[in-house]
Design a protein around this motif. Structure first.
Motif, PDB file in Angstrom:
ATOM      1  N   VAL A   1       0.803  -1.223   0.022  1.00 11.09           N
ATOM      2  CA  VAL A   1       0.063  -0.058  -0.104  1.00 11.09           C
ATOM      3  C   VAL A   1       0.834   1.340  -0.055  1.00 11.09           C
ATOM      4  N   ASN A   2       0.753   2.214  -1.050  1.00 11.55           N
ATOM      5  CA  ASN A   2       1.594   3.399  -1.266  1.00 11.55           C
ATOM      6  C   ASN A   2       3.212   3.101  -1.112  1.00 11.55           C
ATOM      7  N   VAL A   3       3.576   2.268  -1.831  1.00 10.13           N
ATOM      8  CA  VAL A   3       5.079   1.758  -1.700  1.00 10.13           C
ATOM      9  C   VAL A   3       5.524   1.716  -3.148  1.00 10.13           C
ATOM     10  N   LEU A   4       4.996   1.361  -4.148  1.00  8.89           N
ATOM     11  CA  LEU A   4       5.644   0.967  -5.515  1.00  8.89           C
ATOM     12  C   LEU A   4       5.840   2.222  -6.279  1.00  8.89           C
ATOM     13  N   HIS A   5       5.174   3.173  -5.856  1.00  7.48           N
ATOM     14  CA  HIS A   5       5.040   4.439  -6.719  1.00  7.48           C
ATOM     15  C   HIS A   5       6.493   5.246  -6.455  1.00  7.48           C
ATOM     16  N   VAL A   6       7.103   4.734  -5.480  1.00  2.79           N
ATOM     17  CA  VAL A   6       8.477   5.332  -4.979  1.00  2.79           C
ATOM     18  C   VAL A   6       9.698   4.306  -5.593  1.00  2.79           C
ATOM     19  N   SER A   7       9.254   3.402  -6.260  1.00  6.02           N
ATOM     20  CA  SER A   7      10.372   2.430  -6.770  1.00  6.02           C
ATOM     21  C   SER A   7      11.153   3.221  -7.960  1.00  6.02           C
ATOM     22  N   LYS A   8      12.682   3.096  -7.405  1.00  8.50           N
ATOM     23  CA  LYS A   8      13.514   3.990  -8.482  1.00  8.50           C
ATOM     24  C   LYS A   8      13.127   3.389  -9.981  1.00  8.50           C
ATOM     25  N   ASN A   9      13.002   2.031 -10.246  1.00  8.67           N
ATOM     26  CA  ASN A   9      12.796   1.515 -11.490  1.00  8.67           C
ATOM     27  C   ASN A   9      11.581   0.564 -11.423  1.00  8.67           C
TER      28      ASN A   9
ATOM     29  N   PRO B   1      -1.974  15.455  -1.161  1.00  7.22           N
ATOM     30  CA  PRO B   1      -0.913  14.691  -0.492  1.00  7.22           C
ATOM     31  C   PRO B   1       0.625  14.947  -1.094  1.00  7.22           C
ATOM     32  N   GLU B   2       0.498  15.471  -2.220  1.00  8.81           N
ATOM     33  CA  GLU B   2       1.996  15.730  -2.755  1.00  8.81           C
ATOM     34  C   GLU B   2       2.671  16.819  -2.087  1.00  8.81           C
ATOM     35  N   LEU B   3       2.143  17.553  -1.482  1.00  5.47           N
ATOM     36  CA  LEU B   3       2.707  18.659  -0.795  1.00  5.47           C
ATOM     37  C   LEU B   3       3.508  18.080   0.574  1.00  5.47           C
ATOM     38  N   MET B   4       3.361  16.876   0.909  1.00  8.45           N
ATOM     39  CA  MET B   4       3.991  16.268   1.956  1.00  8.45           C
ATOM     40  C   MET B   4       5.061  15.609   1.578  1.00  8.45           C
ATOM     41  N   PHE B   5       5.094  15.069   0.221  1.00  6.93           N
ATOM     42  CA  PHE B   5       5.861  14.073  -0.319  1.00  6.93           C
ATOM     43  C   PHE B   5       7.156  14.823  -1.289  1.00  6.93           C
ATOM     44  N   GLN B   6       6.676  15.610  -2.024  1.00  8.70           N
ATOM     45  CA  GLN B   6       7.422  16.060  -3.020  1.00  8.70           C
ATOM     46  C   GLN B   6       8.876  16.682  -2.755  1.00  8.70           C
ATOM     47  N   ILE B   7       9.071  16.971  -1.560  1.00 12.95           N
ATOM     48  CA  ILE B   7      10.382  17.502  -1.209  1.00 12.95           C
ATOM     49  C   ILE B   7      11.366  16.306  -0.784  1.00 12.95           C
ATOM     50  N   LEU B   8      10.760  15.006  -0.637  1.00 16.98           N
ATOM     51  CA  LEU B   8      11.466  13.908  -0.678  1.00 16.98           C
ATOM     52  C   LEU B   8      12.511  13.458  -1.820  1.00 16.98           C
ATOM     53  N   GLU B   9      13.554  13.230  -1.599  1.00 19.43           N
ATOM     54  CA  GLU B   9      14.564  12.725  -2.479  1.00 19.43           C
ATOM     55  C   GLU B   9      13.888  11.307  -3.220  1.00 19.43           C
ATOM     56  N   SER B  10      13.344  10.543  -2.234  1.00 19.23           N
ATOM     57  CA  SER B  10      12.885   9.138  -2.532  1.00 19.23           C
ATOM     58  C   SER B  10      11.681   9.388  -3.605  1.00 19.23           C
ATOM     59  N   PHE B  11      10.861  10.409  -3.519  1.00 20.31           N
ATOM     60  CA  PHE B  11       9.663  10.587  -4.048  1.00 20.31           C
ATOM     61  C   PHE B  11      10.135  11.012  -5.283  1.00 20.31           C
ATOM     62  N   THR B  12      11.064  11.898  -5.608  1.00 21.12           N
ATOM     63  CA  THR B  12      11.217  12.589  -7.011  1.00 21.12           C
ATOM     64  C   THR B  12      12.388  11.998  -7.859  1.00 21.12           C
ATOM     65  N   GLU B  13      13.289  11.438  -7.069  1.00 16.54           N
ATOM     66  CA  GLU B  13      14.509  10.783  -7.632  1.00 16.54           C
ATOM     67  C   GLU B  13      14.233   9.307  -8.207  1.00 16.54           C
ATOM     68  N   VAL B  14      13.443   9.234  -9.283  1.00 14.50           N
ATOM     69  CA  VAL B  14      13.110   7.972  -9.927  1.00 14.50           C
ATOM     70  C   VAL B  14      13.204   8.074 -11.376  1.00 14.50           C
ATOM     71  N   GLN B  15      13.314   6.690 -11.933  1.00 11.91           N
ATOM     72  CA  GLN B  15      13.581   6.758 -13.403  1.00 11.91           C
ATOM     73  C   GLN B  15      12.179   6.736 -13.946  1.00 11.91           C
ATOM     74  N   THR B  16      12.008   7.778 -14.823  1.00 12.44           N
ATOM     75  CA  THR B  16      10.672   7.986 -15.573  1.00 12.44           C
ATOM     76  C   THR B  16      10.664   7.340 -17.048  1.00 12.44           C
ATOM     77  N   ASP B  17       9.419   7.358 -17.459  1.00 12.40           N
ATOM     78  CA  ASP B  17       9.107   6.400 -18.729  1.00 12.40           C
ATOM     79  C   ASP B  17       7.917   7.311 -19.190  1.00 12.40           C
ATOM     80  N   PRO B  18       7.899   7.606 -20.528  1.00 17.20           N
ATOM     81  CA  PRO B  18       6.798   8.349 -21.166  1.00 17.20           C
ATOM     82  C   PRO B  18       5.646   7.709 -21.345  1.00 17.20           C
ATOM     83  N   GLU B  19       5.509   6.390 -21.253  1.00 18.69           N
ATOM     84  CA  GLU B  19       4.076   5.866 -21.283  1.00 18.69           C
ATOM     85  C   GLU B  19       3.720   5.695 -19.554  1.00 18.69           C
ATOM     86  N   ILE B  20       4.595   5.078 -18.924  1.00 19.12           N
ATOM     87  CA  ILE B  20       4.008   4.572 -17.485  1.00 19.12           C
ATOM     88  C   ILE B  20       4.320   5.613 -16.557  1.00 19.12           C
TER      89      ILE B  20
END
Length: 419
Positions: free
Chosen positions: A304-312, A346-365
Protein backbone atom coordinates in the motif's frame (compact mmCIF):
# COMPACT_ATOMS: atom_id res chain seq x y z
CA UNK A 1 4.24 20.18 -15.78
CA UNK A 2 1.55 19.39 -18.30
CA UNK A 3 -2.08 19.41 -17.23
CA UNK A 4 -4.97 17.54 -18.80
CA UNK A 5 -7.19 20.18 -20.41
CA UNK A 6 -10.29 18.29 -19.42
CA UNK A 7 -9.24 18.52 -15.79
CA UNK A 8 -8.57 22.26 -16.10
CA UNK A 9 -12.05 22.78 -17.51
CA UNK A 10 -13.53 20.93 -14.55
CA UNK A 11 -11.91 23.36 -12.15
CA UNK A 12 -13.97 26.31 -13.34
CA UNK A 13 -15.99 26.28 -10.13
CA UNK A 14 -12.98 26.22 -7.79
CA UNK A 15 -12.58 29.97 -7.49
CA UNK A 16 -14.57 32.87 -8.87
CA UNK A 17 -13.99 35.47 -6.18
CA UNK A 18 -12.06 38.71 -6.45
CA UNK A 19 -8.38 38.39 -5.60
CA UNK A 20 -8.79 40.23 -2.29
CA UNK A 21 -11.52 37.89 -1.04
CA UNK A 22 -10.88 34.28 -0.18
CA UNK A 23 -13.73 32.10 -1.45
CA UNK A 24 -15.72 30.64 1.40
CA UNK A 25 -15.15 26.93 1.84
CA UNK A 26 -18.39 25.01 1.93
CA UNK A 27 -18.24 21.24 1.67
CA UNK A 28 -21.25 20.39 -0.43
CA UNK A 29 -22.78 16.91 -0.06
CA UNK A 30 -21.18 14.27 -2.24
CA UNK A 31 -22.78 13.44 -5.57
CA UNK A 32 -25.46 10.75 -5.01
CA UNK A 33 -24.15 8.96 -8.09
CA UNK A 34 -21.02 8.00 -6.16
CA UNK A 35 -23.04 5.35 -4.35
CA UNK A 36 -23.37 3.41 -7.61
CA UNK A 37 -19.62 3.27 -8.12
CA UNK A 38 -18.90 2.37 -4.48
CA UNK A 39 -21.71 -0.07 -3.75
CA UNK A 40 -19.30 -2.98 -3.24
CA UNK A 41 -17.63 -1.37 -0.22
CA UNK A 42 -18.76 -1.14 3.41
CA UNK A 43 -20.47 2.24 3.99
CA UNK A 44 -17.87 3.14 6.62
CA UNK A 45 -15.04 3.11 4.04
CA UNK A 46 -16.37 5.95 1.86
CA UNK A 47 -18.27 8.05 4.36
CA UNK A 48 -19.56 11.59 3.94
CA UNK A 49 -17.04 12.62 6.60
CA UNK A 50 -14.22 11.29 4.42
CA UNK A 51 -15.57 13.11 1.36
CA UNK A 52 -15.77 16.44 3.20
CA UNK A 53 -12.33 15.92 4.73
CA UNK A 54 -10.74 15.43 1.31
CA UNK A 55 -12.47 18.53 -0.03
CA UNK A 56 -11.14 20.49 2.93
CA UNK A 57 -7.59 19.16 2.39
CA UNK A 58 -7.69 20.17 -1.25
CA UNK A 59 -8.67 23.72 -0.37
CA UNK A 60 -6.19 23.85 2.53
CA UNK A 61 -3.34 22.85 0.22
CA UNK A 62 -4.32 25.62 -2.22
CA UNK A 63 -4.09 28.21 0.55
CA UNK A 64 -0.76 26.71 1.63
CA UNK A 65 0.47 27.01 -1.97
CA UNK A 66 -0.48 30.71 -2.00
CA UNK A 67 1.36 31.19 1.28
CA UNK A 68 4.40 29.31 -0.01
CA UNK A 69 4.65 31.33 -3.22
CA UNK A 70 4.95 34.47 -1.09
CA UNK A 71 7.35 32.92 1.42
CA UNK A 72 9.57 31.77 -1.44
CA UNK A 73 9.59 35.34 -2.87
CA UNK A 74 8.41 33.92 -6.17
CA UNK A 75 5.38 36.17 -6.65
CA UNK A 76 7.39 39.13 -7.95
CA UNK A 77 9.09 36.93 -10.54
CA UNK A 78 5.80 36.12 -12.25
CA UNK A 79 5.36 39.49 -13.91
CA UNK A 80 6.77 37.77 -16.99
CA UNK A 81 6.28 34.24 -18.26
CA UNK A 82 8.51 31.79 -16.38
CA UNK A 83 8.81 28.03 -16.21
CA UNK A 84 9.41 26.31 -12.89
CA UNK A 85 13.01 25.66 -13.92
CA UNK A 86 13.52 29.31 -14.86
CA UNK A 87 12.04 30.41 -11.56
CA UNK A 88 14.41 28.14 -9.69
CA UNK A 89 17.35 29.67 -11.53
CA UNK A 90 16.14 33.23 -10.95
CA UNK A 91 15.69 32.60 -7.23
CA UNK A 92 18.88 30.52 -6.83
CA UNK A 93 16.91 27.48 -5.75
CA UNK A 94 18.16 23.91 -6.01
CA UNK A 95 17.38 22.46 -9.47
CA UNK A 96 15.55 19.53 -7.89
CA UNK A 97 13.07 21.92 -6.26
CA UNK A 98 11.48 22.70 -9.65
CA UNK A 99 9.09 19.73 -9.30
CA UNK A 100 7.68 21.09 -6.04
CA UNK A 101 7.61 24.64 -7.40
CA UNK A 102 5.69 23.46 -10.46
CA UNK A 103 3.10 21.88 -8.17
CA UNK A 104 2.68 25.18 -6.27
CA UNK A 105 2.15 27.04 -9.53
CA UNK A 106 -0.38 24.50 -10.79
CA UNK A 107 -2.37 24.88 -7.58
CA UNK A 108 -2.52 28.63 -8.26
CA UNK A 109 -3.63 27.98 -11.83
CA UNK A 110 -6.74 26.46 -10.23
CA UNK A 111 -7.40 29.79 -8.50
CA UNK A 112 -7.17 31.65 -11.84
CA UNK A 113 -4.67 34.01 -10.23
CA UNK A 114 -1.92 32.40 -12.30
CA UNK A 115 -2.25 31.40 -15.94
CA UNK A 116 -0.22 28.76 -17.70
CA UNK A 117 0.74 28.02 -21.27
CA UNK A 118 2.63 25.27 -23.02
CA UNK A 119 6.23 26.06 -23.80
CA UNK A 120 7.54 23.06 -25.71
CA UNK A 121 7.67 20.17 -23.23
CA UNK A 122 7.52 22.57 -20.28
CA UNK A 123 4.88 24.85 -18.81
CA UNK A 124 5.29 28.59 -18.30
CA UNK A 125 3.38 30.69 -15.78
CA UNK A 126 2.31 34.30 -15.47
CA UNK A 127 0.60 36.15 -12.62
CA UNK A 128 -2.83 37.47 -13.64
CA UNK A 129 -3.72 39.01 -10.29
CA UNK A 130 -2.67 38.79 -6.68
CA UNK A 131 -4.21 35.79 -4.93
CA UNK A 132 -6.29 36.08 -1.79
CA UNK A 133 -4.83 36.07 1.70
CA UNK A 134 -4.67 32.47 2.92
CA UNK A 135 -7.10 31.54 5.66
CA UNK A 136 -5.28 28.58 7.12
CA UNK A 137 -6.48 29.01 10.70
CA UNK A 138 -10.12 29.19 9.67
CA UNK A 139 -9.77 26.24 7.31
CA UNK A 140 -8.03 24.19 10.00
CA UNK A 141 -10.92 24.86 12.36
CA UNK A 142 -13.37 23.68 9.70
CA UNK A 143 -11.31 20.57 9.09
CA UNK A 144 -11.25 19.66 12.77
CA UNK A 145 -14.99 20.22 13.02
CA UNK A 146 -15.50 17.72 10.17
CA UNK A 147 -13.28 15.16 11.90
CA UNK A 148 -10.85 15.80 14.79
CA UNK A 149 -8.60 13.08 13.33
CA UNK A 150 -7.91 15.44 10.40
CA UNK A 151 -5.31 17.02 12.67
CA UNK A 152 -2.86 14.32 11.54
CA UNK A 153 -2.99 15.42 7.88
CA UNK A 154 -3.18 19.14 8.67
CA UNK A 155 -0.19 18.98 11.01
CA UNK A 156 1.92 17.11 8.47
CA UNK A 157 0.94 19.49 5.67
CA UNK A 158 1.95 22.45 7.83
CA UNK A 159 5.22 20.86 8.89
CA UNK A 160 6.20 19.95 5.33
CA UNK A 161 5.27 23.41 4.03
CA UNK A 162 7.45 24.96 6.72
CA UNK A 163 10.47 23.11 5.31
CA UNK A 164 10.01 24.28 1.72
CA UNK A 165 12.15 27.47 1.88
CA UNK A 166 15.11 25.66 3.48
CA UNK A 167 14.85 22.76 1.03
CA UNK A 168 14.57 25.17 -1.91
CA UNK A 169 17.76 26.96 -0.88
CA UNK A 170 19.62 23.74 -0.16
CA UNK A 171 19.98 24.47 3.57
CA UNK A 172 18.10 21.28 4.49
CA UNK A 173 17.35 17.91 2.98
CA UNK A 174 13.69 17.03 2.69
CA UNK A 175 14.29 13.38 3.60
CA UNK A 176 16.46 14.24 6.60
CA UNK A 177 14.07 16.89 7.92
CA UNK A 178 10.76 15.13 7.30
CA UNK A 179 12.04 11.91 8.87
CA UNK A 180 13.78 13.57 11.80
CA UNK A 181 12.44 13.13 15.37
CA UNK A 182 9.60 15.64 14.98
CA UNK A 183 8.67 14.42 11.52
CA UNK A 184 8.56 10.76 12.55
CA UNK A 185 5.90 11.46 15.17
CA UNK A 186 3.78 13.27 12.58
CA UNK A 187 4.14 10.43 10.07
CA UNK A 188 3.06 7.88 12.67
CA UNK A 189 -0.15 9.83 13.25
CA UNK A 190 -0.69 10.31 9.52
CA UNK A 191 -0.12 6.64 8.58
CA UNK A 192 -2.69 5.50 11.10
CA UNK A 193 -6.08 3.90 10.68
CA UNK A 194 -7.69 6.62 12.78
CA UNK A 195 -6.81 9.04 9.98
CA UNK A 196 -9.62 8.37 7.51
CA UNK A 197 -8.02 10.29 4.63
CA UNK A 198 -5.14 7.79 4.72
CA UNK A 199 -6.88 4.68 6.06
CA UNK A 200 -9.17 4.51 3.01
CA UNK A 201 -6.16 3.34 0.99
CA UNK A 202 -5.71 0.40 3.36
CA UNK A 203 -9.36 -0.64 3.15
CA UNK A 204 -9.66 -0.53 -0.63
CA UNK A 205 -6.51 -2.63 -0.96
CA UNK A 206 -7.51 -5.20 1.66
CA UNK A 207 -10.95 -5.67 0.13
CA UNK A 208 -9.53 -6.29 -3.36
CA UNK A 209 -6.86 -8.66 -2.00
CA UNK A 210 -9.43 -10.75 -0.13
CA UNK A 211 -11.61 -10.96 -3.23
CA UNK A 212 -8.73 -12.28 -5.30
CA UNK A 213 -7.46 -15.01 -2.95
CA UNK A 214 -10.52 -16.00 -0.91
CA UNK A 215 -10.98 -19.41 -2.56
CA UNK A 216 -7.45 -20.65 -1.90
CA UNK A 217 -7.05 -23.35 0.74
CA UNK A 218 -3.78 -21.84 1.94
CA UNK A 219 -2.26 -18.40 1.67
CA UNK A 220 1.33 -17.25 1.71
CA UNK A 221 1.50 -13.46 1.73
CA UNK A 222 4.42 -11.09 1.18
CA UNK A 223 3.84 -7.45 2.12
CA UNK A 224 6.18 -4.71 0.91
CA UNK A 225 7.00 -1.46 2.71
CA UNK A 226 4.62 -2.00 5.60
CA UNK A 227 5.74 1.11 7.48
CA UNK A 228 4.24 1.13 10.96
CA UNK A 229 1.74 -1.58 10.03
CA UNK A 230 -1.57 0.18 9.41
CA UNK A 231 -2.13 -1.62 6.09
CA UNK A 232 -1.10 -4.94 7.64
CA UNK A 233 -3.57 -4.38 10.47
CA UNK A 234 -6.42 -3.64 8.06
CA UNK A 235 -5.61 -6.65 5.88
CA UNK A 236 -5.63 -9.04 8.86
CA UNK A 237 -8.78 -7.44 10.25
CA UNK A 238 -10.62 -7.77 6.93
CA UNK A 239 -9.42 -11.34 6.39
CA UNK A 240 -10.68 -12.10 9.89
CA UNK A 241 -14.10 -10.64 9.07
CA UNK A 242 -14.18 -12.75 5.89
CA UNK A 243 -13.19 -15.91 7.78
CA UNK A 244 -9.89 -16.19 5.90
CA UNK A 245 -7.39 -16.08 8.79
CA UNK A 246 -7.17 -19.89 9.13
CA UNK A 247 -6.00 -20.04 5.51
CA UNK A 248 -2.93 -17.88 6.18
CA UNK A 249 0.01 -20.26 6.33
CA UNK A 250 2.64 -17.54 6.18
CA UNK A 251 2.53 -13.74 6.25
CA UNK A 252 5.94 -12.11 5.71
CA UNK A 253 5.75 -8.39 6.48
CA UNK A 254 8.74 -6.39 5.23
CA UNK A 255 9.83 -2.85 6.00
CA UNK A 256 13.37 -1.47 5.54
CA UNK A 257 13.03 1.15 8.30
CA UNK A 258 13.97 -0.54 11.58
CA UNK A 259 11.97 1.84 13.77
CA UNK A 260 8.76 1.39 11.78
CA UNK A 261 9.23 -2.36 11.47
CA UNK A 262 9.74 -2.94 15.19
CA UNK A 263 6.76 -0.78 16.05
CA UNK A 264 4.53 -2.69 13.63
CA UNK A 265 5.82 -6.04 14.92
CA UNK A 266 5.12 -5.10 18.53
CA UNK A 267 1.58 -3.91 17.85
CA UNK A 268 0.45 -6.60 15.41
CA UNK A 269 1.95 -9.53 17.31
CA UNK A 270 0.01 -8.38 20.36
CA UNK A 271 -3.28 -8.01 18.44
CA UNK A 272 -3.01 -11.21 16.41
CA UNK A 273 -0.84 -13.72 18.31
CA UNK A 274 -2.28 -16.70 16.40
CA UNK A 275 -1.49 -15.41 12.89
CA UNK A 276 1.73 -16.74 11.31
CA UNK A 277 3.45 -13.35 11.08
CA UNK A 278 7.11 -12.99 10.07
CA UNK A 279 9.20 -9.82 9.81
CA UNK A 280 12.10 -8.77 7.61
CA UNK A 281 13.69 -5.86 5.79
CA UNK A 282 13.30 -5.71 2.01
CA UNK A 283 14.52 -3.08 -0.42
CA UNK A 284 12.23 -3.19 -3.48
CA UNK A 285 14.99 -1.58 -5.56
CA UNK A 286 17.39 -4.52 -5.15
CA UNK A 287 16.97 -8.14 -6.31
CA UNK A 288 14.52 -9.82 -3.98
CA UNK A 289 15.96 -13.32 -4.21
CA UNK A 290 19.19 -12.24 -2.52
CA UNK A 291 17.07 -10.74 0.28
CA UNK A 292 15.36 -13.99 1.19
CA UNK A 293 12.37 -13.95 -1.17
CA UNK A 294 12.52 -17.14 -3.21
CA UNK A 295 10.85 -17.22 -6.65
CA UNK A 296 7.33 -18.63 -6.68
CA UNK A 297 6.96 -18.57 -2.90
CA UNK A 298 3.86 -16.40 -2.46
CA UNK A 299 0.20 -16.50 -3.43
CA UNK A 300 -0.19 -12.77 -2.76
CA UNK A 301 2.29 -9.92 -2.96
CA UNK A 302 0.76 -6.91 -1.27
CA UNK A 303 1.74 -3.25 -0.86
CA UNK A 304 0.00 0.00 0.00
CA UNK A 305 1.51 3.29 -1.21
CA UNK A 306 4.92 1.76 -1.84
CA UNK A 307 5.64 1.00 -5.48
CA UNK A 308 5.18 4.56 -6.76
CA UNK A 309 8.56 5.34 -5.14
CA UNK A 310 10.37 2.40 -6.76
CA UNK A 311 13.41 3.80 -8.52
CA UNK A 312 12.76 1.49 -11.47
CA UNK A 313 9.06 0.65 -11.48
CA UNK A 314 9.23 -2.14 -14.04
CA UNK A 315 12.12 -3.77 -12.17
CA UNK A 316 10.10 -3.86 -8.93
CA UNK A 317 6.99 -5.15 -10.72
CA UNK A 318 9.05 -7.88 -12.35
CA UNK A 319 10.47 -8.85 -8.96
CA UNK A 320 6.93 -9.11 -7.60
CA UNK A 321 5.91 -11.29 -10.56
CA UNK A 322 8.85 -13.59 -9.92
CA UNK A 323 7.93 -13.96 -6.23
CA UNK A 324 4.41 -15.17 -7.07
CA UNK A 325 3.16 -18.71 -7.50
CA UNK A 326 2.00 -19.67 -10.99
CA UNK A 327 -1.45 -18.17 -10.43
CA UNK A 328 -0.58 -15.69 -7.67
CA UNK A 329 -1.74 -12.10 -7.42
CA UNK A 330 -0.05 -8.76 -6.94
CA UNK A 331 -2.39 -6.30 -5.20
CA UNK A 332 -1.27 -2.76 -4.48
CA UNK A 333 -3.07 0.22 -3.04
CA UNK A 334 -2.03 3.58 -4.42
CA UNK A 335 -2.96 7.22 -4.29
CA UNK A 336 -4.18 7.65 -7.86
CA UNK A 337 -4.07 10.79 -9.94
CA UNK A 338 -7.50 11.18 -11.61
CA UNK A 339 -6.15 13.17 -14.57
CA UNK A 340 -2.65 13.48 -15.98
CA UNK A 341 -0.53 15.80 -13.79
CA UNK A 342 -3.51 16.96 -11.75
CA UNK A 343 -2.15 18.46 -8.50
CA UNK A 344 -3.30 16.65 -5.35
CA UNK A 345 -3.02 17.70 -1.73
CA UNK A 346 -0.92 14.71 -0.47
CA UNK A 347 1.89 15.68 -2.84
CA UNK A 348 2.75 18.70 -0.71
CA UNK A 349 4.00 16.31 1.99
CA UNK A 350 6.01 14.06 -0.31
CA UNK A 351 7.50 16.04 -3.17
CA UNK A 352 10.42 17.49 -1.20
CA UNK A 353 11.56 13.92 -0.49
CA UNK A 354 14.38 12.74 -2.73
CA UNK A 355 12.97 9.22 -2.53
CA UNK A 356 9.72 10.51 -4.05
CA UNK A 357 11.23 12.49 -6.93
CA UNK A 358 14.53 10.78 -7.81
CA UNK A 359 13.08 7.91 -9.83
CA UNK A 360 13.43 6.68 -13.40
CA UNK A 361 10.70 8.16 -15.58
CA UNK A 362 9.09 6.63 -18.64
CA UNK A 363 6.94 8.47 -21.20
CA UNK A 364 4.23 5.80 -21.11
CA UNK A 365 3.92 4.63 -17.54
CA UNK A 366 5.73 7.24 -15.47
CA UNK A 367 6.16 10.57 -17.25
CA UNK A 368 6.73 12.36 -13.93
CA UNK A 369 7.79 11.29 -10.45
CA UNK A 370 5.09 10.76 -7.88
CA UNK A 371 1.60 9.38 -8.18
CA UNK A 372 0.34 7.72 -11.35
CA UNK A 373 -3.03 7.56 -13.06
CA UNK A 374 -5.06 4.36 -13.24
CA UNK A 375 -4.22 4.02 -16.94
CA UNK A 376 -0.50 4.39 -16.25
CA UNK A 377 -0.67 1.62 -13.64
CA UNK A 378 -2.52 -0.63 -16.06
CA UNK A 379 0.16 -0.05 -18.67
CA UNK A 380 2.91 -0.72 -16.14
CA UNK A 381 1.35 -4.01 -15.01
CA UNK A 382 0.87 -5.11 -18.63
CA UNK A 383 4.46 -4.28 -19.58
CA UNK A 384 5.70 -6.20 -16.54
CA UNK A 385 3.84 -9.29 -17.74
CA UNK A 386 0.75 -9.39 -15.52
CA UNK A 387 -2.66 -10.46 -16.78
CA UNK A 388 -6.22 -9.79 -15.59
CA UNK A 389 -5.16 -6.32 -14.47
CA UNK A 390 -7.89 -4.32 -12.81
CA UNK A 391 -8.24 -1.04 -10.92
CA UNK A 392 -10.88 -0.88 -8.20
CA UNK A 393 -13.01 1.07 -7.75
CA UNK A 394 -13.43 2.40 -11.28
CA UNK A 395 -11.67 5.71 -10.77
CA UNK A 396 -11.96 6.64 -14.45
CA UNK A 397 -15.72 6.49 -14.16
CA UNK A 398 -15.78 8.21 -10.78
CA UNK A 399 -13.63 11.15 -11.90
CA UNK A 400 -16.34 12.23 -14.31
CA UNK A 401 -18.53 13.17 -11.35
CA UNK A 402 -15.88 13.68 -8.65
CA UNK A 403 -12.36 14.75 -9.74
CA UNK A 404 -10.91 14.59 -6.21
CA UNK A 405 -11.27 10.82 -5.84
CA UNK A 406 -7.67 9.73 -5.24
CA UNK A 407 -7.95 6.18 -3.89
CA UNK A 408 -7.62 2.91 -5.72
CA UNK A 409 -6.16 -0.58 -5.71
CA UNK A 410 -4.56 -2.31 -8.68
CA UNK A 411 -4.23 -6.05 -9.15
CA UNK A 412 -2.64 -8.35 -11.69
CA UNK A 413 -2.14 -12.11 -11.91
CA UNK A 414 0.91 -14.13 -12.79
CA UNK A 415 0.00 -15.59 -16.22
CA UNK A 416 2.47 -18.47 -16.17
CA UNK A 417 -0.23 -20.96 -15.17
CA UNK A 418 -1.62 -20.59 -18.72
CA UNK A 419 1.60 -21.90 -20.24
Amino acid sequence: MKVDLKFVAMQADVVNAASSDAPIFIAQPSDPRLAHWLKGYPPSVFSERLYQSIELMERYSIDLAIDLLRRLDAMDQLGKWQSANELCQALSFQPGFSFALGWILERLVETRCVEARANGDARSYHLRRAPWQPELDRLRAVGLSIDPANAASLDLLDYAAGLYPAVASGEQSGDHSLFGPQGILLWLKYFHNDNLTYAVNNWVSAILAADRVSTRPRLRILELGAGAGSASETLVRWFDERGLLPQIERYLITEPNVFFRRRAQRDLAKQYPDVALEWAALDVNLPWDIQGVAPGDFDLVYAVNVLHVSKNLLFSLNQALSALTADGWLVIGECLRPYVNQPMYPELMFQILESFTEVQTDPEIRPNPGFLTADQWRSAFTRAGFERTEVAPDVNGIREIYPHFFTGAICGQNPSYHK
